[in-house]
Design a protein around this motif. Structure first.
Motif, PDB file in Angstrom:
ATOM      1  N   ARG A  25       0.919  -1.409   0.329  1.00  0.00           N
ATOM      2  CA  ARG A  25      -0.183  -0.055   0.118  1.00  0.00           C
ATOM      3  C   ARG A  25       0.265   1.340  -0.188  1.00  0.00           C
ATOM      4  O   ARG A  25       0.554   2.098  -0.627  1.00  0.00           O
ATOM      5  CB  ARG A  25      -1.092  -0.107   0.895  1.00  0.00           C
ATOM      6  N   TYR A  28       2.655   1.721  -3.542  1.00  0.00           N
ATOM      7  CA  TYR A  28       1.606   2.015  -4.842  1.00  0.00           C
ATOM      8  C   TYR A  28       1.264   3.208  -4.290  1.00  0.00           C
ATOM      9  O   TYR A  28       0.846   4.177  -5.333  1.00  0.00           O
ATOM     10  CB  TYR A  28      -0.360   1.284  -3.980  1.00  0.00           C
ATOM     11  N   HIS A  29       1.090   4.462  -3.141  1.00  0.00           N
ATOM     12  CA  HIS A  29       0.770   5.491  -2.502  1.00  0.00           C
ATOM     13  C   HIS A  29       2.145   6.158  -3.264  1.00  0.00           C
ATOM     14  O   HIS A  29       1.744   7.065  -3.493  1.00  0.00           O
ATOM     15  CB  HIS A  29       0.887   5.427  -0.878  1.00  0.00           C
ATOM     16  N   ALA A  66       1.660  -3.608  -5.888  1.00  0.00           N
ATOM     17  CA  ALA A  66       1.331  -1.897  -5.658  1.00  0.00           C
ATOM     18  C   ALA A  66       1.002  -2.352  -7.678  1.00  0.00           C
ATOM     19  O   ALA A  66      -0.255  -1.399  -7.417  1.00  0.00           O
ATOM     20  CB  ALA A  66       2.356  -1.952  -5.352  1.00  0.00           C
ATOM     21  N   GLN A  69      -2.466  -3.075  -8.364  1.00  0.00           N
ATOM     22  CA  GLN A  69      -3.790  -1.749  -8.003  1.00  0.00           C
ATOM     23  C   GLN A  69      -3.166  -0.380  -8.882  1.00  0.00           C
ATOM     24  O   GLN A  69      -4.673  -0.236  -9.712  1.00  0.00           O
ATOM     25  CB  GLN A  69      -3.867  -1.516  -6.564  1.00  0.00           C
ATOM     26  N   GLY A 210      -7.847   5.537   0.631  1.00  0.00           N
ATOM     27  CA  GLY A 210      -6.475   6.410   0.126  1.00  0.00           C
ATOM     28  C   GLY A 210      -7.469   7.850  -0.025  1.00  0.00           C
ATOM     29  O   GLY A 210      -7.084   8.460  -0.615  1.00  0.00           O
ATOM     30  N   ALA A 334      -7.244  -4.893  -4.051  1.00  0.00           N
ATOM     31  CA  ALA A 334      -7.696  -3.412  -3.298  1.00  0.00           C
ATOM     32  C   ALA A 334      -9.183  -2.868  -4.137  1.00  0.00           C
ATOM     33  O   ALA A 334      -9.029  -1.976  -5.067  1.00  0.00           O
ATOM     34  CB  ALA A 334      -6.900  -3.241  -2.448  1.00  0.00           C
ATOM     35  N   SER A 337      -9.138   3.944  -5.428  1.00  0.00           N
ATOM     36  CA  SER A 337      -9.143   4.764  -4.727  1.00  0.00           C
ATOM     37  C   SER A 337     -10.001   5.613  -5.494  1.00  0.00           C
ATOM     38  O   SER A 337     -10.597   5.531  -6.706  1.00  0.00           O
ATOM     39  CB  SER A 337      -8.070   5.738  -4.673  1.00  0.00           C
TER      40      SER A 337
END
Length: 515
Positions: A25, A28-29, A66, A69, A210, A334, A337
């Motif tokens: 996560r 990914y961000h 990641a 996603q 997110g 997931a 967003s």
């Protein structure tokens, strides 16, 4: 350029990951932010998952998750035999500029004078022009089809597997609240909602979506529909245009029409709302969208379209109402967003609901508001109903704080997958005029194409004869749509409302009458 050279340009050493938190996560961000701020430009090649894992000192699986996603949300794309690249995103300089100079940037906080009995025809736009209608229909009351009541049947749309809700846990929490209530909670409450619940919702959205938000930005509502109605009351002046998806959610379009808006239907394709057509609309500064899982087609608004939509809102000083009605239900990776997570200008109002996770009768939802809208929305809601019922908010807060909410979401997602699989495994084959069942990657319903409106109506009538509940896609189009009638045909089926045995039984009955 070699992979190693690109890795240096990409500079993975600049990414700091905390091993105590979710590595995939965090990665990914970090990558997502680099795409959005331009540090990773369109077409840039990303390191292979194994190389990036080695550079960061993490497992390859964390990098793969990641990447998966980012791929699902449209940030990156794979090229067969040639690696992974940043997706081609719109050039901001090429995006449409503000079309009108007389659009208001303010919003009204006054009370409406009352519901007009003059409801405008809802025009739609085509690829070349807006089709206007000046006719006003005088009606004694504003009608809208109400959701079906009674125990759910296959294939009722918009209903989760609430037969699996932990009512024993809920009843204990409810009894505990009333056994010795805090006297403070028995007084008039905050119109924005219970402070503890708002904080827990904000924390949930930060972790699961997110979406960077605070408790102060949360406004508790009586379901998503009240949140949409508040947006219509406060953000729309009579006569202004409001863009809605077509086909789309009729109750939202009607809420804006009642507020005096000129509702404009914008076509939807495989990437979601046609933002190029939205940009041509004059005197339109609000768009209502369901980007994560378009209702009812099920498509996802692409990343390029999301950025176009945000740019449109910025240039028109307009608003985007994002209805994330079933965002918890994504069956690989997931949840996506939301559009609001990309918003940097405070133009997106995020609409959430507990009805698709708990049960529809709960009537508990929320808005995530830009800072400029927090106070006027709370004041407007206090004039409508003071505040939401206190015990329900307090019990939901305890339900979330105790971990029951996240466990229930996982249970509901597993049930939805199992019920989806039952639908896919037993779907009737070879039915005249009925298209193939598409892949179902998210949500609680699926839309199947039908060859003509006449055939749609025949299939619906036969389903009704054997006690099976299905919606026709034609009912989701605005009445004055210019799309050819047969192109509006289809079947919309909810697959989560009843257990697998009931799904199999219903499909067996459909097979008999449809064949």
């Amino acid at each position: 350029m070699s992979d190693s050279a690109l890795s240096i340009a990409f500079n993975p050493a600049g990414i700091q990951l905390d091993p105590k938190k979710g590595l995939s996560r965090q990665l990914y961000h970090a990558l997502r932010e680099r795409v959005l701020d331009g540090r990773l430009s369109s077409g840039a090649r990303l390191p292979a998952s194994r190389d990036l894992a080695a550079a960061l000192g993490i497992s390859r699986n964390s990098v793969v998750r990641a990447y998966d996603q980012l791929y699902a949300e449209g940030f990156i794309e794979g090229r067969i035999g040639d690696g992974t690249y940043v997706a081609q995103l719109p050039d901001k300089s090429a995006l449409p500029k503000k079309l009108s100079t007389n659009l208001s940037t303010g919003f009204s906080t006054g009370l409406p004078t009352g519901l007009s009995t003059k409801i405008p025809v809802l025009p739609v736009i085509t690829s070349s022009k807006v089709i206007h209608s000046s006719a006003l229909h005088k009606v004694a009351r504003h009608s809208l089809d109400l959701p079906p009541s009674g125990p759910p049947r296959a294939f009722r749309v918009g209903v989760p597997a609430f037969d699996l809700f932990p009512f024993d846990v809920w009843s204990k929490l409810q009894a505990g609240f009333w056994r010795k209530p805090d006297l403070q909670q028995l007084c008039y409450g905050d119109p924005a909602g219970d402070a503890r619940l708002r904080g827990l919702i904000a924390a949930y959205l930060r972790a699961s979506r997110g979406l960077s938000c605070t408790a102060e930005q949360i406004l508790i509502t009586c379901g998503a529909q009240q949140g949409i109605s508040l947006c219509a009351q406060l953000l729309v002046e009579p006569g202004e245009g409001v863009a809605v998806e077509n086909p789309g959610y009729h109750a939202a379009a009607q809420a804006f029409a009642i507020a005096g808006a000129q509702v404009l239907g914008v076509p939807v394709d495989q990437e979601g709302m046609r933002c190029d057509l939205l940009a041509r609309l004059a005197n339109c500064r609000l768009a209502y969208v369901t980007p994560s899982h378009q209702y009812p087609s099920g498509v996802t608004l692409s990343l390029a379209r999301r950025l176009e939509l945000l740019d449109w809102a910025e240039h028109t000083q307009g608003w985007i109402v994002e209805d994330d009605y079933d965002g918890e239900y994504r069956y690989s990776g997931a949840p996506l967003s939301p559009l609001a997570a990309l918003d940097r200008q405070g133009r997106v109002i995020y609409v959430g609901t507990f009805g698709k996770v708990a049960f529809p009768a709960l009537r508990l939802g929320y808005l995530v508001l830009p800072n400029a809208l927090i106070e006027p929305f709370a004041q407007r809601r206090s004039l409508d109903m003071r505040h939401s019922e206190v015990s329900t908010q307090a019990v939901m807060a305890e339900f979330m704080a105790s971990g029951h909410f996240q466990r229930h979401i996982r249970r509901m997602r597993r049930a939805a997958i199992s019920r989806r699989n039952a639908l896919m495994a037993h779907w009737p084959q070879g039915v005249e005029g009925l298209g193939d069942l598409p892949a179902i990657a998210a949500g609680l319903h699926v839309t199947v194409a039908v060859s003509s409106l006449e055939r749609e109506q025949a299939l619906l009538a036969q389903a009704n004869e054997v006690g099976v509940e299905i919606n026709g896609l034609s009912r989701y189009w605005l009445h004055h749509s210019t799309e050819p009638v047969d192109n509006r045909a289809g079947l919309v089926l909810g697959f989560a409302a009843v257990p697998e045995a009931d799904i199999k039984s219903a499909l067996a009955r459909l097979s008999r009458v449809w064949q």
